[in-house]
Design a protein around this motif. Structure first.
Motif, PDB file in Angstrom:
ATOM      1  N   GLU A  84      82.571  67.355  90.260  1.00 33.23           N
ATOM      2  CA  GLU A  84      82.370  68.207  91.430  1.00 33.23           C
ATOM      3  C   GLU A  84      82.545  67.424  92.720  1.00 33.23           C
ATOM      4  O   GLU A  84      83.116  67.920  93.699  1.00 33.23           O
ATOM      5  CB  GLU A  84      80.986  68.857  91.374  1.00 33.23           C
ATOM      6  CG  GLU A  84      80.822  69.871  90.255  1.00 33.23           C
ATOM      7  CD  GLU A  84      81.856  70.985  90.316  1.00 33.23           C
ATOM      8  OE1 GLU A  84      82.120  71.492  91.430  1.00 33.23           O
ATOM      9  OE2 GLU A  84      82.421  71.328  89.263  1.00 33.23           O
ATOM     10  N   ALA A  85      82.059  66.190  92.745  1.00 32.46           N
ATOM     11  CA  ALA A  85      82.202  65.360  93.939  1.00 32.46           C
ATOM     12  C   ALA A  85      83.664  65.021  94.204  1.00 32.46           C
ATOM     13  O   ALA A  85      84.133  65.034  95.354  1.00 32.46           O
ATOM     14  CB  ALA A  85      81.379  64.084  93.783  1.00 32.46           C
ATOM     15  N   VAL A  86      84.403  64.698  93.143  1.00 26.18           N
ATOM     16  CA  VAL A  86      85.830  64.398  93.287  1.00 26.18           C
ATOM     17  C   VAL A  86      86.583  65.639  93.769  1.00 26.18           C
ATOM     18  O   VAL A  86      87.449  65.563  94.638  1.00 26.18           O
ATOM     19  CB  VAL A  86      86.408  63.889  91.956  1.00 26.18           C
ATOM     20  CG1 VAL A  86      87.939  63.862  91.998  1.00 26.18           C
ATOM     21  CG2 VAL A  86      85.878  62.503  91.635  1.00 26.18           C
ATOM     22  N   ALA A  87      86.255  66.797  93.216  1.00 23.96           N
ATOM     23  CA  ALA A  87      86.912  68.037  93.627  1.00 23.96           C
ATOM     24  C   ALA A  87      86.681  68.314  95.106  1.00 23.96           C
ATOM     25  O   ALA A  87      87.592  68.730  95.831  1.00 23.96           O
ATOM     26  CB  ALA A  87      86.408  69.204  92.781  1.00 23.96           C
ATOM     27  N   ALA A  88      85.459  68.074  95.578  1.00 23.00           N
ATOM     28  CA  ALA A  88      85.154  68.303  96.991  1.00 23.00           C
ATOM     29  C   ALA A  88      85.944  67.353  97.878  1.00 23.00           C
ATOM     30  O   ALA A  88      86.456  67.745  98.936  1.00 23.00           O
ATOM     31  CB  ALA A  88      83.655  68.130  97.226  1.00 23.00           C
ATOM     32  N   ALA A  89      86.071  66.093  97.452  1.00 23.63           N
ATOM     33  CA  ALA A  89      86.840  65.124  98.236  1.00 23.63           C
ATOM     34  C   ALA A  89      88.323  65.463  98.237  1.00 23.63           C
ATOM     35  O   ALA A  89      89.017  65.303  99.247  1.00 23.63           O
ATOM     36  CB  ALA A  89      86.623  63.723  97.677  1.00 23.63           C
ATOM     37  N   ARG A  90      88.811  65.965  97.110  1.00 29.31           N
ATOM     38  CA  ARG A  90      90.242  66.260  97.013  1.00 29.31           C
ATOM     39  C   ARG A  90      90.657  67.427  97.890  1.00 29.31           C
ATOM     40  O   ARG A  90      91.835  67.593  98.231  1.00 29.31           O
ATOM     41  CB  ARG A  90      90.636  66.534  95.554  1.00 29.31           C
ATOM     42  CG  ARG A  90      92.124  66.332  95.324  1.00 29.31           C
ATOM     43  CD  ARG A  90      92.538  66.720  93.934  1.00 29.31           C
ATOM     44  NE  ARG A  90      92.262  68.132  93.666  1.00 29.31           N
ATOM     45  CZ  ARG A  90      92.882  68.831  92.722  1.00 29.31           C
ATOM     46  NH1 ARG A  90      93.774  68.239  91.958  1.00 29.31           N
ATOM     47  NH2 ARG A  90      92.593  70.095  92.518  1.00 29.31           N
ATOM     48  N   ASP A  91      89.707  68.272  98.280  1.00 27.12           N
ATOM     49  CA  ASP A  91      90.013  69.366  99.198  1.00 27.12           C
ATOM     50  C   ASP A  91      90.628  68.845 100.499  1.00 27.12           C
ATOM     51  O   ASP A  91      91.354  69.566 101.181  1.00 27.12           O
ATOM     52  CB  ASP A  91      88.757  70.171  99.521  1.00 27.12           C
ATOM     53  CG  ASP A  91      88.314  71.046  98.360  1.00 27.12           C
ATOM     54  OD1 ASP A  91      89.131  71.287  97.456  1.00 27.12           O
ATOM     55  OD2 ASP A  91      87.144  71.473  98.360  1.00 27.12           O
ATOM     56  N   TYR A  92      90.322  67.594 100.836  1.00 27.92           N
ATOM     57  CA  TYR A  92      90.843  67.008 102.074  1.00 27.92           C
ATOM     58  C   TYR A  92      92.189  66.308 101.869  1.00 27.92           C
ATOM     59  O   TYR A  92      92.748  65.774 102.825  1.00 27.92           O
ATOM     60  CB  TYR A  92      89.837  66.000 102.633  1.00 27.92           C
ATOM     61  CG  TYR A  92      88.618  66.636 103.254  1.00 27.92           C
ATOM     62  CD1 TYR A  92      88.640  67.080 104.578  1.00 27.92           C
ATOM     63  CD2 TYR A  92      87.459  66.806 102.522  1.00 27.92           C
ATOM     64  CE1 TYR A  92      87.522  67.673 105.157  1.00 27.92           C
ATOM     65  CE2 TYR A  92      86.330  67.403 103.087  1.00 27.92           C
ATOM     66  CZ  TYR A  92      86.377  67.829 104.403  1.00 27.92           C
ATOM     67  OH  TYR A  92      85.265  68.423 104.970  1.00 27.92           O
ATOM     68  N   THR A  93      92.687  66.290 100.644  1.00 24.66           N
ATOM     69  CA  THR A  93      93.932  65.549 100.396  1.00 24.66           C
ATOM     70  C   THR A  93      95.015  66.456  99.835  1.00 24.66           C
ATOM     71  O   THR A  93      95.736  67.107 100.584  1.00 24.66           O
ATOM     72  CB  THR A  93      93.664  64.355  99.463  1.00 24.66           C
ATOM     73  OG1 THR A  93      93.066  64.824  98.243  1.00 24.66           O
ATOM     74  CG2 THR A  93      92.728  63.346 100.117  1.00 24.66           C
ATOM     75  N   THR A  94      95.116  66.554  98.505  1.00 22.23           N
ATOM     76  CA  THR A  94      96.263  67.241  97.909  1.00 22.23           C
ATOM     77  C   THR A  94      96.013  68.694  97.535  1.00 22.23           C
ATOM     78  O   THR A  94      96.951  69.405  97.184  1.00 22.23           O
ATOM     79  CB  THR A  94      96.723  66.503  96.640  1.00 22.23           C
ATOM     80  OG1 THR A  94      95.622  66.408  95.734  1.00 22.23           O
ATOM     81  CG2 THR A  94      97.215  65.119  96.970  1.00 22.23           C
ATOM     82  N   ILE A  95      94.775  69.131  97.559  1.00 21.83           N
ATOM     83  CA  ILE A  95      94.366  70.494  97.186  1.00 21.83           C
ATOM     84  C   ILE A  95      94.635  70.768  95.710  1.00 21.83           C
ATOM     85  O   ILE A  95      93.723  71.001  94.929  1.00 21.83           O
ATOM     86  CB  ILE A  95      95.029  71.578  98.063  1.00 21.83           C
ATOM     87  CG1 ILE A  95      94.689  71.345  99.549  1.00 21.83           C
ATOM     88  CG2 ILE A  95      94.559  72.967  97.616  1.00 21.83           C
ATOM     89  CD1 ILE A  95      95.341  72.354 100.480  1.00 21.83           C
TER      90      ILE A  95
END
Length: 423
Positions: A258-269
């Motif tokens: 979940e933490a990785v998914a939240a961070a990825r929202d700011y990068t590649t989606i």
């Protein structure tokens, strides 16, 4: 501003791999395949071509398609004695390099301490350092009996009260060695007692092609029953599909996902739907079986050729023979003294068009691995054969005959940055 060291091996590769006429044995992927190749090797001809879909090309499934995540989970679960990894514990990324970066970005910051196996891919210790963490290197040791090994007793001297993650790479790049299950279990037991995350870069898994007789391939770190374990991987190395730029983060801890998914929202989606479809097709059992068989045979065939080369020129080169993955280090000497590996690499490329990577700038801290080069030997067999023939002639002329080699004073001549060599 974040300060990060140059990514040496990637910069060397970027400058040199497009040299006209290059015989590239620096590449670390098992020889690449096309979608047509995958379709040809598929054992179930009823499976539709992965690129024949009429699906509209939206962002697609943000975390990766259910089918692909389920197949990645199944790949990591092989030989597991615990409950299967749920598909929702996998998130699809743009290659393992993005997976690794996202993990560190999510989990590490100033005040944290990281223990990282060494040598390894520079990203695994340079990125946490750039994020403000302190990094201690856990060095592989060469043994006559078992090749390169990790000494579990050293962990006690490396760990600190603020140790957040232990980072391993299995199989190892550049050494081509495997961390056996017993050692993996020891790492997990050590980490569990101290509530430390264990992160395994498993990008070369499951290419354990040349293990000693009686030694089983080690499992994924996720199968050892520790919740705070996390693994990354990709379609690039063992599966010959670097061009689809598809990797993953998988963890027993849903909170990490979940933490990785939240961070990825700011990068590649999300990952390209086309890449997702090809990856899912490649990991289906009717394709996965022949693909891994092809790459294992290729690795063993090519390793035999490289072994014969090292044996023939043993007076000037040596190694610890790899057992897994696609890479190895070989040390070259002249008159008993290790060569200057950056200059050696450039001169070999200049005179023969054979390309491999210098170990000391790309994998060494200080003077570590001076005189050694990294070779990626799971290329097309014909490419490796031709490269070794030309390298052999170079060795006979310049190392065995005592002739001097000369290169530009720069480690990488400016002409190389344009994709060519000034002869």
């Amino acid at each position: 501003m974040v300060k990060i060291e140059p990514f040496e091996v990637e910069q060397w590769m970027d400058r040199l791999e497009t040299t006209p006429g290059v015989l590239n044995i620096a590449e670390t992927c098992a020889a690449s395949v096309s979608v047509a190749d995958l379709v040809d090797m598929c054992e179930d001809k009823t499976l539709p071509n992965p690129l024949s879909s009429s699906t509209k090309l939206t962002y697609g499934a943000i975390r990766g398609s259910e089918e692909l995540r389920r197949r990645v989970a199944s790949l990591l679960d092989r030989d597991s004695e615990i409950a299967p990894l749920p598909a929702e514990n996998v998130i699809i990324t743009q290659g393992a390099i993005a997976a690794n970066f996202l993990l560190f970005y999510t989990l590490v910051g100033p005040g944290d301490h990281v223990i990282c196996v060494y040598p390894t891919y520079q990203q695994l210790y340079a990125v946490p350092e750039s994020l403000g963490a302190e990094v201690s290197l856990w060095k592989l040791k060469a043994t006559e009996e078992n090749g390169y090994v990790l000494d579990l007793s050293e962990l006690e001297g490396l760990v600190k009260e603020n140790t957040k993650i232990i980072v391993i790479n299995n199989p190892n790049n550049p050494m081509g060695c495997a961390i056996p299950k017993k050692t993996l279990q020891g790492i997990v037991d050590f980490a569990r007692q101290r509530d430390i995350i264990v992160f395994a870069d498993e990008v070369y898994n499951p290419l354990y092609h040349s293990l000693p007789s009686g030694q089983n391939a080690p499992p994924s770190i996720l199968t050892l029953g520790y919740e705070k374990s996390v693994a990354t991987g990709s379609m690039s190395k063992a599966f010959s599909l670097a061009g689809i730029r598809t990797g993953w983060v998988a963890s027993c801890d849903k909170g990490i996902i979940e933490a990785v998914a939240a961070a990825r929202d700011y990068t590649t989606i999300s990952v390209s739907q086309l890449d997702d479809q090809v990856a899912s097709y490649a990991l289906s059992e009717p394709v996965l079986r022949p693909l891994l068989k092809r790459n294992s045979i290729l690795a063993r065939t090519n390793l035999a050729l490289l072994s014969a080369f090292v044996e023939k020129y043993s007076s000037v080169c040596s190694w610890v023979k790899p057992t897994a993955g696609t890479t190895t280090l070989i040390e070259f000497r002249k008159k008993g003294v290790p060569v200057d590996d950056p200059s050696f690499v450039m001169d070999v490329l200049d005179k023969t068009k054979v390309l491999f990577m210098p170990a000391s700038p790309c994998f060494g801290q200080g003077k570590d691995f001076r005189g050694s080069v990294r070779i990626g030997y799971v290329s097309e067999t014909e490419v490796l054969q031709e490269a070794l023939e030309k390298l052999g002639r170079y060795v006979e002329e310049h190392l065995l005959q005592g002739c001097q080699y000369s290169v530009s004073g720069d480690r990488v001549p400016r002409s190389v940055t344009e994709g060519g060599i000034t002869l």
